[in-house]
Design a protein around this motif. Sequence first.
Motif, short mmCIF file in Angstrom:
data_model
loop_
_atom_site.label_atom_id
_atom_site.label_comp_id
_atom_site.label_asym_id
_atom_site.label_seq_id
_atom_site.Cartn_x
_atom_site.Cartn_y
_atom_site.Cartn_z
N GLU A 118 -15.53 -17.86 5.14
CA GLU A 118 -14.38 -18.52 4.53
C GLU A 118 -13.98 -19.76 5.32
O GLU A 118 -13.76 -20.83 4.75
N ASN A 119 -13.90 -19.64 6.64
CA ASN A 119 -13.54 -20.79 7.47
C ASN A 119 -14.63 -21.85 7.47
O ASN A 119 -14.33 -23.04 7.57
N LYS A 163 -2.06 -17.30 7.25
CA LYS A 163 -3.43 -17.44 6.74
C LYS A 163 -3.74 -18.89 6.36
O LYS A 163 -4.89 -19.24 6.15
N ASN A 201 -13.25 -14.31 17.38
CA ASN A 201 -12.13 -13.53 16.87
C ASN A 201 -11.09 -14.46 16.28
O ASN A 201 -11.16 -15.67 16.44
N GLU A 202 -10.08 -13.88 15.65
CA GLU A 202 -8.98 -14.68 15.12
C GLU A 202 -8.26 -15.36 16.29
O GLU A 202 -8.06 -14.75 17.34
N LYS A 255 -11.71 -18.79 13.48
CA LYS A 255 -12.66 -17.70 13.67
C LYS A 255 -13.93 -18.05 12.90
O LYS A 255 -13.88 -18.58 11.79
N SER A 257 -7.28 -15.88 9.40
CA SER A 257 -7.86 -15.57 8.10
C SER A 257 -7.60 -14.14 7.65
O SER A 257 -7.68 -13.86 6.45
N ASN A 258 -7.24 -13.26 8.57
CA ASN A 258 -6.95 -11.88 8.18
C ASN A 258 -5.46 -11.60 8.04
O ASN A 258 -5.05 -10.47 7.86
N HIS A 259 -4.62 -12.63 8.13
CA HIS A 259 -3.17 -12.45 8.07
C HIS A 259 -2.71 -12.33 6.61
O HIS A 259 -3.16 -13.10 5.76
N PRO A 260 -1.78 -11.42 6.32
CA PRO A 260 -1.35 -11.23 4.93
C PRO A 260 -0.31 -12.24 4.44
O PRO A 260 -0.02 -12.27 3.25
N ASN A 275 -16.35 -17.43 10.46
CA ASN A 275 -16.61 -16.60 9.29
C ASN A 275 -16.92 -17.50 8.11
O ASN A 275 -16.75 -18.72 8.18
#
Length: 136
Positions: free
Chosen positions: A77-78, A24, A94-95, A73, A17-20, A75
């Motif tokens: 959003e997920n 993602k 964590n991711e 992860k 989820s934090n990948h640009p 969060n």
Amino acid sequence: MISITKEFSFEAAHRLSNHPAACKHIHGHSYRLFVTVSAQEIQEDDMIIDFKELKQIVDEKVLKTFDHALVLKKNDENARISREIKSTIFWMENEPTVERLLDYIRKQVQDALPTPVFLKKLKLHETASSFGEWEK
């Protein structure tokens, strides 16, 4: 010191989820896991551990968790995304990068090995050419 290695495989999906970029998005991998265990001496049965026993440990502690699961992860959003998914989901703090998966697998396998066997090395292939390693 003597070591043995057993190879395992499993299919799993994840998203970072934090990948640009593309990671993602939910996507899958055919993971290959190599588990190396060691002992100072060969036991009375002429082994350090039976491959069958090592397989049972990894099946129970790793494959039952990850095979054909979606790894996410924890969060908000997920959580929203997961409401629409009819699949087994394994939630991580964590991711679910290869590094974090290795760390989780290390803890699970290490704690399940009988004395005097110890975990020496893990190698986890996410693709044919991309992998991570943990080594004691």
